[in-house]
Design an enzyme around this catalytic site. Sequence first.
Site, PDB file in Angstrom:
ATOM      1  N   ASN A  86       0.811  -0.951   0.001  1.00  0.00           N
ATOM      2  CA  ASN A  86       0.051  -0.072   0.033  1.00  0.00           C
ATOM      3  C   ASN A  86       1.090   1.230   0.015  1.00  0.00           C
ATOM      4  O   ASN A  86       1.743   1.655   0.834  1.00  0.00           O
ATOM      5  CB  ASN A  86      -0.868   0.003   1.520  1.00  0.00           C
ATOM      6  CG  ASN A  86      -2.055   1.251   1.396  1.00  0.00           C
ATOM      7  OD1 ASN A  86      -1.405   2.199   1.010  1.00  0.00           O
ATOM      8  ND2 ASN A  86      -3.190   0.849   1.587  1.00  0.00           N
ATOM      9  N   ARG A 136       4.630  18.740  -0.002  1.00  0.00           N
ATOM     10  CA  ARG A 136       5.018  19.828  -0.434  1.00  0.00           C
ATOM     11  C   ARG A 136       4.550  19.827  -1.830  1.00  0.00           C
ATOM     12  O   ARG A 136       4.107  18.919  -2.172  1.00  0.00           O
ATOM     13  CB  ARG A 136       6.664  19.490  -0.451  1.00  0.00           C
ATOM     14  CG  ARG A 136       7.433  19.705   0.813  1.00  0.00           C
ATOM     15  CD  ARG A 136       8.030  20.968   0.898  1.00  0.00           C
ATOM     16  NE  ARG A 136       8.520  21.324   2.421  1.00  0.00           N
ATOM     17  CZ  ARG A 136      10.062  20.956   2.557  1.00  0.00           C
ATOM     18  NH1 ARG A 136      10.720  21.032   1.550  1.00  0.00           N
ATOM     19  NH2 ARG A 136      10.459  21.227   3.783  1.00  0.00           N
ATOM     20  N   HIS A 194      -5.596   3.756  -1.756  1.00  0.00           N
ATOM     21  CA  HIS A 194      -6.632   4.017  -0.943  1.00  0.00           C
ATOM     22  C   HIS A 194      -7.229   5.716  -1.426  1.00  0.00           C
ATOM     23  O   HIS A 194      -6.763   6.346  -0.524  1.00  0.00           O
ATOM     24  CB  HIS A 194      -6.755   3.757   0.362  1.00  0.00           C
ATOM     25  CG  HIS A 194      -8.056   3.845   1.145  1.00  0.00           C
ATOM     26  ND1 HIS A 194      -8.410   3.127   2.275  1.00  0.00           N
ATOM     27  CD2 HIS A 194      -9.425   4.449   0.688  1.00  0.00           C
ATOM     28  CE1 HIS A 194      -9.558   3.613   2.494  1.00  0.00           C
ATOM     29  NE2 HIS A 194     -10.179   4.368   1.731  1.00  0.00           N
ATOM     30  N   ARG A 221      -9.084   8.287  -0.864  1.00  0.00           N
ATOM     31  CA  ARG A 221      -9.941   8.899   0.029  1.00  0.00           C
ATOM     32  C   ARG A 221     -10.574  10.102  -0.604  1.00  0.00           C
ATOM     33  O   ARG A 221      -9.904  10.829  -1.295  1.00  0.00           O
ATOM     34  CB  ARG A 221      -9.187   8.892   1.308  1.00  0.00           C
ATOM     35  CG  ARG A 221      -8.778   7.652   2.151  1.00  0.00           C
ATOM     36  CD  ARG A 221      -8.344   7.927   3.484  1.00  0.00           C
ATOM     37  NE  ARG A 221      -8.140   6.708   4.165  1.00  0.00           N
ATOM     38  CZ  ARG A 221      -8.974   5.957   5.061  1.00  0.00           C
ATOM     39  NH1 ARG A 221     -10.160   6.558   5.190  1.00  0.00           N
ATOM     40  NH2 ARG A 221      -8.675   4.960   5.507  1.00  0.00           N
ATOM     41  N   HIS A 246      -3.916  11.594   0.749  1.00  0.00           N
ATOM     42  CA  HIS A 246      -2.568  10.774   0.076  1.00  0.00           C
ATOM     43  C   HIS A 246      -2.740  10.588  -1.357  1.00  0.00           C
ATOM     44  O   HIS A 246      -2.361  11.456  -2.153  1.00  0.00           O
ATOM     45  CB  HIS A 246      -2.151   9.793   1.110  1.00  0.00           C
ATOM     46  CG  HIS A 246      -3.265   8.702   1.669  1.00  0.00           C
ATOM     47  ND1 HIS A 246      -4.156   8.169   0.651  1.00  0.00           N
ATOM     48  CD2 HIS A 246      -3.569   8.403   2.996  1.00  0.00           C
ATOM     49  CE1 HIS A 246      -5.023   7.607   1.500  1.00  0.00           C
ATOM     50  NE2 HIS A 246      -4.610   7.683   3.038  1.00  0.00           N
ATOM     51  N   GLU A 300      -8.913   0.340  -2.499  1.00  0.00           N
ATOM     52  CA  GLU A 300      -9.767   0.370  -1.549  1.00  0.00           C
ATOM     53  C   GLU A 300     -10.712   1.685  -1.346  1.00  0.00           C
ATOM     54  O   GLU A 300      -9.995   2.737  -1.791  1.00  0.00           O
ATOM     55  CB  GLU A 300      -9.051   0.194  -0.332  1.00  0.00           C
ATOM     56  CG  GLU A 300      -7.933  -0.959  -0.156  1.00  0.00           C
ATOM     57  CD  GLU A 300      -7.292  -1.339   1.114  1.00  0.00           C
ATOM     58  OE1 GLU A 300      -6.825  -0.398   1.569  1.00  0.00           O
ATOM     59  OE2 GLU A 300      -6.964  -2.240   1.508  1.00  0.00           O
ATOM     60  N   THR A 312      -8.429   6.728   9.781  1.00  0.00           N
ATOM     61  CA  THR A 312      -8.023   5.789   9.087  1.00  0.00           C
ATOM     62  C   THR A 312      -9.259   4.914   8.950  1.00  0.00           C
ATOM     63  O   THR A 312     -10.341   5.115   9.686  1.00  0.00           O
ATOM     64  CB  THR A 312      -6.814   5.055   9.712  1.00  0.00           C
ATOM     65  OG1 THR A 312      -6.361   4.010   8.757  1.00  0.00           O
ATOM     66  CG2 THR A 312      -7.151   4.671  11.016  1.00  0.00           C
ATOM     67  N   HIS A 369      -4.266  -3.944   8.159  1.00  0.00           N
ATOM     68  CA  HIS A 369      -4.174  -2.728   8.934  1.00  0.00           C
ATOM     69  C   HIS A 369      -3.181  -2.934  10.185  1.00  0.00           C
ATOM     70  O   HIS A 369      -3.472  -3.823  10.984  1.00  0.00           O
ATOM     71  CB  HIS A 369      -5.544  -2.298   9.567  1.00  0.00           C
ATOM     72  CG  HIS A 369      -5.672  -0.715   9.897  1.00  0.00           C
ATOM     73  ND1 HIS A 369      -5.858   0.005   9.019  1.00  0.00           N
ATOM     74  CD2 HIS A 369      -5.395  -0.325  11.022  1.00  0.00           C
ATOM     75  CE1 HIS A 369      -5.803   1.251   9.661  1.00  0.00           C
ATOM     76  NE2 HIS A 369      -5.612   1.127  10.893  1.00  0.00           N
ATOM     77  N   GLY A 396       0.831  -1.160   4.501  1.00  0.00           N
ATOM     78  CA  GLY A 396       1.402   0.088   3.997  1.00  0.00           C
ATOM     79  C   GLY A 396       2.213   0.917   5.041  1.00  0.00           C
ATOM     80  O   GLY A 396       3.538   0.948   4.880  1.00  0.00           O
ATOM     81  N   HIS A 397       1.241   1.235   6.034  1.00  0.00           N
ATOM     82  CA  HIS A 397       2.032   2.410   7.364  1.00  0.00           C
ATOM     83  C   HIS A 397       3.399   1.609   7.819  1.00  0.00           C
ATOM     84  O   HIS A 397       4.089   2.238   7.737  1.00  0.00           O
ATOM     85  CB  HIS A 397       0.857   2.264   8.280  1.00  0.00           C
ATOM     86  CG  HIS A 397       1.201   3.693   9.075  1.00  0.00           C
ATOM     87  ND1 HIS A 397       0.930   4.657   9.175  1.00  0.00           N
ATOM     88  CD2 HIS A 397       2.018   3.480  10.208  1.00  0.00           C
ATOM     89  CE1 HIS A 397       1.215   5.635   9.953  1.00  0.00           C
ATOM     90  NE2 HIS A 397       2.091   4.600  10.760  1.00  0.00           N
TER      91      HIS A 397
HETATM   92  C1  DXP Z   1      -8.262  -0.513   4.943  1.00  0.00           C
HETATM   93  C2  DXP Z   1      -7.011  -0.395   5.659  1.00  0.00           C
HETATM   94  O1  DXP Z   1      -6.954  -0.658   6.717  1.00  0.00           O
HETATM   95  C3  DXP Z   1      -5.996   0.285   5.001  1.00  0.00           C
HETATM   96  O2  DXP Z   1      -5.769  -0.073   3.642  1.00  0.00           O
HETATM   97  C4  DXP Z   1      -6.395   1.736   4.774  1.00  0.00           C
HETATM   98  O3  DXP Z   1      -6.110   2.072   3.245  1.00  0.00           O
HETATM   99  C5  DXP Z   1      -5.456   2.769   5.583  1.00  0.00           C
HETATM  100  O4  DXP Z   1      -5.926   3.974   5.280  1.00  0.00           O
HETATM  101  P1  DXP Z   1      -4.682   5.152   5.739  1.00  0.00           P
HETATM  102  O5  DXP Z   1      -3.469   4.788   4.923  1.00  0.00           O
HETATM  103  O6  DXP Z   1      -5.570   6.462   5.148  1.00  0.00           O
HETATM  104  O7  DXP Z   1      -4.839   5.252   7.216  1.00  0.00           O
HETATM  105  N1  LIG Z   2      -5.848  -3.077   3.719  1.00  0.00           N
HETATM  106  C1  LIG Z   2      -4.867  -2.592   4.837  1.00  0.00           C
HETATM  107  C2  LIG Z   2      -3.794  -1.819   3.844  1.00  0.00           C
HETATM  108  O1  LIG Z   2      -3.817  -1.762   2.540  1.00  0.00           O
HETATM  109  C3  LIG Z   2      -2.584  -0.830   4.545  1.00  0.00           C
HETATM  110  O2  LIG Z   2      -3.060  -0.729   5.663  1.00  0.00           O
HETATM  111  P1  LIG Z   2      -1.756  -0.363   6.668  1.00  0.00           P
HETATM  112  O3  LIG Z   2      -0.464  -1.262   6.700  1.00  0.00           O
HETATM  113  O4  LIG Z   2      -1.403   1.093   6.412  1.00  0.00           O
HETATM  114  O5  LIG Z   2      -2.468  -0.024   8.345  1.00  0.00           O
END
Ligand code: DXP
Ligand SMILES: NCC(=O)COP(=O)(O)O
EC number: 2.6.99.2
Length: 259
Positions: A14, A25, A50, A52, A57, A82, A112, A205, A228-229
């Site tokens: 992600n 920026r 995703h 939004r 982002h 998503e 989120t 997540h 992702g995060h």
């Molecule tokens: C569905 C989920 O848990 C994540 O894929 C979501 O995309 C996180 O969104 P943010 O990166 O905006 O926190």
């Molecule tokens: N569906 C979860 C995702 O795409 C990423 O979630 P996260 O690892 O950023 O919490």
Amino acid sequence: MTNVFARPPALSVNLNKIALLRNSRDSGVPDLLPFVHVARAAGAVGITLHPRPDERHIRPADVTAIAETMAPWRPGFELSLEGYPEARFFDICAEVRPEQVTLVPDAPEARTSDHGWVMDERERAVIAAAMARLRPLGCRIVLFAETDAAAIERIADAGATGIELYTGPYANSFRRGEAVEAMLETFTEAGRVAQRRGLSVNAGHDLNLANLPALVAHLPHLAEVSIGHELVADALLFGMRDAIVAYRSALGQPIEEHP
Ligand SMILES: CC(=O)[C@@H](O)[C@H](O)COP(=O)(O)O
Ligand SMILES: NCC(=O)COP(=O)(O)O
């Protein structure tokens, strides 16, 4: 329970948080497209985005550009989107025709994604309309879900392809060093319900290198995780390629030697 027979889960990367940094920026730095190439070369199954509504982002233009970059490698290298089922999101899906769409019940201002579909009467109507819009695109339709057997049954009744189990509370408890065995057992049971109803099982997540192995061991037939995060945070420390390889290893994937 040990996941000894099923194929190791795939990893979809992600890129939301790369876009979050880019949007801080006006320079367009970091460009997202090189991360698509790195993710593919490092063995990810695809890219998750995703877009939004507030475009904090991922922007629609990012989805278009990334879909174009991925075109020579799709459908094997998958694009997964998503979003909340509304007109703007459907238009984005219709334009790029992702291999997978994961519907989340997020309010536009949600910080989120922090809960799954309960599939009450209102949500069932929303999902039915979404199915009508998305089915013609030929994509897998996945619903974000908690380990609630009744809700998972209703998701199957709605005709979804699969579920993505929301792993936020598990990740939070794991991070705090709390006992998570009971939570893991609820994932195992949720996976059984999904499998019995013919639903594929994804998860996502706040997953990371520490909490992934136990989840994988308790979710046989887990098809895919999207991360992702925490993966991006690890990539800041040791590079995107090495981070992806580390996450694939934590999933139990065989790691081929890269030149
Ligand atoms: C569905 C989920 O848990 C994540 O894929 C979501 O995309 C996180 O969104 P943010 O990166 O905006 O926190
Ligand atoms: N569906 C979860 C995702 O795409 C990423 O979630 P996260 O690892 O950023 O919490």
